[in-house]
Design a protein around this motif. Structure first.
Motif, PDB file in Angstrom:
ATOM      1  N   GLY A   4     -26.021  -6.761  74.073  1.00  0.00           N
ATOM      2  CA  GLY A   4     -25.566  -6.070  72.879  1.00  0.00           C
ATOM      3  C   GLY A   4     -26.764  -5.740  72.006  1.00  0.00           C
ATOM      4  N   VAL A   5     -26.806  -4.535  71.462  1.00  0.00           N
ATOM      5  CA  VAL A   5     -27.889  -4.118  70.571  1.00  0.00           C
ATOM      6  C   VAL A   5     -27.285  -3.698  69.246  1.00  0.00           C
ATOM      7  CG1 VAL A   5     -29.799  -2.521  70.183  1.00  0.00           C
ATOM      8  CG2 VAL A   5     -29.307  -3.332  72.508  1.00  0.00           C
ATOM      9  N   ILE A   6     -27.771  -4.298  68.163  1.00  0.00           N
ATOM     10  CA  ILE A   6     -27.350  -3.915  66.821  1.00  0.00           C
ATOM     11  C   ILE A   6     -28.506  -3.183  66.153  1.00  0.00           C
ATOM     12  CG2 ILE A   6     -26.598  -4.716  64.552  1.00  0.00           C
ATOM     13  CD1 ILE A   6     -25.405  -7.161  65.887  1.00  0.00           C
ATOM     14  N   GLY A   7     -28.280  -1.911  65.829  1.00  0.00           N
ATOM     15  CA  GLY A   7     -29.306  -1.111  65.177  1.00  0.00           C
ATOM     16  C   GLY A   7     -29.802  -0.012  66.082  1.00  0.00           C
ATOM     17  N   THR A   8     -29.877   1.202  65.545  1.00  0.00           N
ATOM     18  CA  THR A   8     -30.286   2.354  66.353  1.00  0.00           C
ATOM     19  C   THR A   8     -31.387   3.144  65.659  1.00  0.00           C
ATOM     20  OG1 THR A   8     -28.436   3.627  65.432  1.00  0.00           O
ATOM     21  CG2 THR A   8     -28.092   2.557  67.574  1.00  0.00           C
ATOM     22  N   GLY A   9     -32.258   2.437  64.932  1.00  0.00           N
ATOM     23  CA  GLY A   9     -33.483   3.059  64.465  1.00  0.00           C
ATOM     24  C   GLY A   9     -34.416   3.270  65.642  1.00  0.00           C
ATOM     25  N   GLY A  10     -35.708   3.504  65.354  1.00  0.00           N
ATOM     26  CA  GLY A  10     -36.639   3.814  66.433  1.00  0.00           C
ATOM     27  C   GLY A  10     -36.713   2.749  67.499  1.00  0.00           C
ATOM     28  N   ILE A  11     -36.796   1.475  67.100  1.00  0.00           N
ATOM     29  CA  ILE A  11     -36.904   0.385  68.075  1.00  0.00           C
ATOM     30  C   ILE A  11     -35.571   0.135  68.765  1.00  0.00           C
ATOM     31  CG2 ILE A  11     -37.394  -2.060  68.382  1.00  0.00           C
ATOM     32  CD1 ILE A  11     -39.895  -0.436  67.855  1.00  0.00           C
ATOM     33  N   GLY A  12     -34.491   0.050  67.994  1.00  0.00           N
ATOM     34  CA  GLY A  12     -33.179  -0.216  68.585  1.00  0.00           C
ATOM     35  C   GLY A  12     -32.749   0.862  69.566  1.00  0.00           C
ATOM     36  N   ALA A  13     -32.996   2.120  69.223  1.00  0.00           N
ATOM     37  CA  ALA A  13     -32.623   3.215  70.124  1.00  0.00           C
ATOM     38  C   ALA A  13     -33.467   3.188  71.394  1.00  0.00           C
ATOM     39  CB  ALA A  13     -32.787   4.555  69.410  1.00  0.00           C
ATOM     40  N   ALA A  14     -34.773   2.903  71.246  1.00  0.00           N
ATOM     41  CA  ALA A  14     -35.639   2.845  72.427  1.00  0.00           C
ATOM     42  C   ALA A  14     -35.230   1.704  73.349  1.00  0.00           C
ATOM     43  CB  ALA A  14     -37.095   2.692  72.003  1.00  0.00           C
ATOM     44  N   LEU A  15     -34.889   0.555  72.787  1.00  0.00           N
ATOM     45  CA  LEU A  15     -34.444  -0.568  73.612  1.00  0.00           C
ATOM     46  C   LEU A  15     -33.132  -0.243  74.309  1.00  0.00           C
ATOM     47  CD1 LEU A  15     -35.269  -3.641  71.345  1.00  0.00           C
ATOM     48  CD2 LEU A  15     -36.341  -3.038  73.522  1.00  0.00           C
ATOM     49  N   THR A  16     -32.214   0.387  73.586  1.00  0.00           N
ATOM     50  CA  THR A  16     -30.944   0.773  74.200  1.00  0.00           C
ATOM     51  C   THR A  16     -31.181   1.667  75.406  1.00  0.00           C
ATOM     52  OG1 THR A  16     -29.773   0.605  72.087  1.00  0.00           O
ATOM     53  CG2 THR A  16     -28.753   1.960  73.794  1.00  0.00           C
ATOM     54  N   TYR A  17     -32.054   2.647  75.248  1.00  0.00           N
ATOM     55  CA  TYR A  17     -32.343   3.570  76.345  1.00  0.00           C
ATOM     56  C   TYR A  17     -33.022   2.848  77.504  1.00  0.00           C
ATOM     57  CZ  TYR A  17     -34.427   7.310  79.049  1.00  0.00           C
ATOM     58  OH  TYR A  17     -34.797   8.116  80.084  1.00  0.00           O
ATOM     59  N   LYS A  18     -34.077   2.089  77.209  1.00  0.00           N
ATOM     60  CA  LYS A  18     -34.837   1.457  78.284  1.00  0.00           C
ATOM     61  C   LYS A  18     -34.008   0.422  79.039  1.00  0.00           C
ATOM     62  CE  LYS A  18     -39.594   2.111  76.811  1.00  0.00           C
ATOM     63  NZ  LYS A  18     -40.348   2.145  78.060  1.00  0.00           N
ATOM     64  N   LEU A  19     -33.274  -0.400  78.323  1.00  0.00           N
ATOM     65  CA  LEU A  19     -32.478  -1.423  78.987  1.00  0.00           C
ATOM     66  C   LEU A  19     -31.272  -0.816  79.696  1.00  0.00           C
ATOM     67  CD1 LEU A  19     -32.667  -4.158  76.199  1.00  0.00           C
ATOM     68  CD2 LEU A  19     -33.870  -4.158  78.401  1.00  0.00           C
ATOM     69  N   GLY A  20     -30.714   0.227  79.098  1.00  0.00           N
ATOM     70  CA  GLY A  20     -29.563   0.879  79.718  1.00  0.00           C
ATOM     71  C   GLY A  20     -29.912   1.637  80.972  1.00  0.00           C
ATOM     72  N   THR A  21     -31.171   2.072  81.092  1.00  0.00           N
ATOM     73  CA  THR A  21     -31.572   2.851  82.266  1.00  0.00           C
ATOM     74  C   THR A  21     -32.312   1.998  83.298  1.00  0.00           C
ATOM     75  OG1 THR A  21     -33.579   3.559  81.093  1.00  0.00           O
ATOM     76  CG2 THR A  21     -31.676   5.031  81.009  1.00  0.00           C
ATOM     77  N   THR A  22     -32.349   0.683  83.088  1.00  0.00           N
ATOM     78  CA  THR A  22     -32.972  -0.199  84.084  1.00  0.00           C
ATOM     79  C   THR A  22     -31.951  -1.177  84.667  1.00  0.00           C
ATOM     80  OG1 THR A  22     -33.742  -1.647  82.278  1.00  0.00           O
ATOM     81  CG2 THR A  22     -35.317  -0.066  83.175  1.00  0.00           C
ATOM     82  N   GLY A  23     -30.683  -0.788  84.608  1.00  0.00           N
ATOM     83  CA  GLY A  23     -29.666  -1.545  85.313  1.00  0.00           C
ATOM     84  C   GLY A  23     -28.865  -2.522  84.487  1.00  0.00           C
ATOM     85  N   HIS A  24     -29.154  -2.656  83.208  1.00  0.00           N
ATOM     86  CA  HIS A  24     -28.400  -3.577  82.362  1.00  0.00           C
ATOM     87  C   HIS A  24     -27.154  -2.886  81.797  1.00  0.00           C
ATOM     88  CE1 HIS A  24     -31.561  -6.576  82.535  1.00  0.00           C
ATOM     89  NE2 HIS A  24     -32.438  -5.621  82.287  1.00  0.00           N
ATOM     90  N   THR A  25     -26.158  -3.685  81.502  1.00  0.00           N
ATOM     91  CA  THR A  25     -24.950  -3.189  80.850  1.00  0.00           C
ATOM     92  C   THR A  25     -25.122  -3.382  79.347  1.00  0.00           C
ATOM     93  OG1 THR A  25     -23.586  -3.793  82.760  1.00  0.00           O
ATOM     94  CG2 THR A  25     -22.457  -3.456  80.656  1.00  0.00           C
ATOM     95  N   VAL A  26     -25.226  -2.274  78.618  1.00  0.00           N
ATOM     96  CA  VAL A  26     -25.593  -2.340  77.201  1.00  0.00           C
ATOM     97  C   VAL A  26     -24.460  -1.826  76.334  1.00  0.00           C
ATOM     98  CG1 VAL A  26     -27.253  -1.590  75.448  1.00  0.00           C
ATOM     99  CG2 VAL A  26     -28.021  -2.018  77.800  1.00  0.00           C
ATOM    100  N   ARG A  27     -24.156  -2.598  75.302  1.00  0.00           N
ATOM    101  CA  ARG A  27     -23.255  -2.187  74.229  1.00  0.00           C
ATOM    102  C   ARG A  27     -24.113  -2.001  72.988  1.00  0.00           C
ATOM    103  NH1 ARG A  27     -17.928  -4.108  75.249  1.00  0.00           N
ATOM    104  NH2 ARG A  27     -17.552  -4.697  73.069  1.00  0.00           N
ATOM    105  N   VAL A  28     -23.897  -0.930  72.242  1.00  0.00           N
ATOM    106  CA  VAL A  28     -24.745  -0.645  71.090  1.00  0.00           C
ATOM    107  C   VAL A  28     -23.879  -0.315  69.879  1.00  0.00           C
ATOM    108  CG1 VAL A  28     -25.010   1.798  71.757  1.00  0.00           C
ATOM    109  CG2 VAL A  28     -26.704   0.713  70.250  1.00  0.00           C
ATOM    110  N   ALA A  29     -24.341  -0.769  68.714  1.00  0.00           N
ATOM    111  CA  ALA A  29     -23.585  -0.551  67.481  1.00  0.00           C
ATOM    112  C   ALA A  29     -24.541  -0.352  66.318  1.00  0.00           C
ATOM    113  CB  ALA A  29     -22.661  -1.736  67.204  1.00  0.00           C
ATOM    114  N   ASN A  30     -24.054   0.380  65.314  1.00  0.00           N
ATOM    115  CA  ASN A  30     -24.750   0.461  64.036  1.00  0.00           C
ATOM    116  C   ASN A  30     -23.714   0.530  62.923  1.00  0.00           C
ATOM    117  OD1 ASN A  30     -23.811   3.102  63.955  1.00  0.00           O
ATOM    118  ND2 ASN A  30     -25.791   4.033  64.375  1.00  0.00           N
ATOM    119  N   THR A  31     -24.176   0.631  61.692  1.00  0.00           N
ATOM    120  CA  THR A  31     -23.248   0.598  60.563  1.00  0.00           C
ATOM    121  C   THR A  31     -22.461   1.891  60.418  1.00  0.00           C
ATOM    122  OG1 THR A  31     -25.029   1.332  59.083  1.00  0.00           O
ATOM    123  CG2 THR A  31     -24.648  -1.053  59.270  1.00  0.00           C
TER     124      THR A  31
END
Length: 255
Positions: A4-31
């Motif tokens: 799970g990723v909370i936050g979609t600023g520069g770091i949060g969005a980059a982590l969501t993309y990188k982890l989501g495209t390397t085989g992990h199941t990612v849930r993402v949320a922001n306010t």
């Protein structure tokens, strides 16, 4: 791994993309809610969800929001099962977060974060600018692969987060416990200076607590006069490197 990723600023969005495209199941949320995350979800394969549900059925929860807003997450982290690893990417920036007395008095940011979230926390990816995280990851063994310091007291949790750092394209370097995490805070030689693993280990050893505070304030003062243009983050890395005197590191390109 379920993340799970909370936050979609520069770091949060980059982590969501990188982890989501390397085989992990990612849930993402922001306010702002899942309806504002459609583009990121399409690029990364992550599932946009509400803040209330982002931590359900995950192995790791990554918080990537301004440090001053972390106390707002306490109701969520209080509900987490004990086995869920929490990782945080934030940094203390007084101009944004306000002056936090405990940190100003010398408490390591990692310990303060643990107090606010009420559980052990692993700090990672906080010592990268967002363009380094998004653009400079390399395969394991690459000669130009950069490194990420990872600090936390729970060895098993830290080891798990270090595998995720590797998945995002960087060599993980053990930066010690939560108490030691000040060595990767703003103003230290390890912070946002784009180093290899060998250079980063030396940079962590060079950290000095009071000097880091002075450097942080000087760097933030300089940054406040800059315009956000295409070279902003490259300029910030160069400023951090110059301020820390990294020409002293053996093997540094500027030596």
């Amino acid at each position: 791994m379920r993340i799970g990723v909370i936050g979609t600023g520069g770091i949060g969005a980059a982590l969501t993309y990188k982890l989501g495209t390397t085989g992990h199941t990612v849930r993402v949320a922001n306010t702002r809610g899942p309806s504002r995350l459609t583009a990121l979800a399409e690029r990364s394969g992550a599932t946009p969800v509400t803040l209330d549900s982002v931590s359900r059925d995950v192995d790791v929860l990554i918080t990537s929001i301004p440090l001053g807003r972390l106390p707002d997450l306490r109701p969520l982290t209080d509900r987490l099962p004990a086995g869920v690893v929490v990782a945080d990417t934030s940094n203390y920036l007084p101009q944004r977060d306000g002056r936090i007395k405990d940190i100003e008095d010398g408490m390591p940011q990692g310990l303060w974060i643990e107090q606010q979230l009420g559980r052990p926390v692993i700090r990672a990816w906080n010592a990268l600018v967002q363009t380094t995280l998004s653009d400079k990851g390399r395969p394991p063994g690459a000669a130009d692969r950069l490194a990420v310091p990872v600090a936390g007291t729970d060895p098993a949790a830290k080891k798990l987060v270090m595998t995720l750092v590797d998945d995002t394209g960087f060599d993980p370097v053990d930066a010690g416990t939560a108490e030691d995490g000040w060595r990767m805070q703003p103003g230290t030689p390890a912070y946002c200076t784009d180093l290899t693993a060998a250079q980063l280990q030396k940079a962590l050893a060079l950290a000095h607590h009071e000097t880091a505070r002075v450097r942080r304030e000087a760097i933030l003062a300089i940054m406040s006069s800059w315009e956000r243009n295409d070279s902003f983050f490259d300029d910030l890395v160069a400023l951090n490197r110059a301020t820390a005197g990294l020409h002293r590191l053996a093997g540094d390109p500027g030596s």
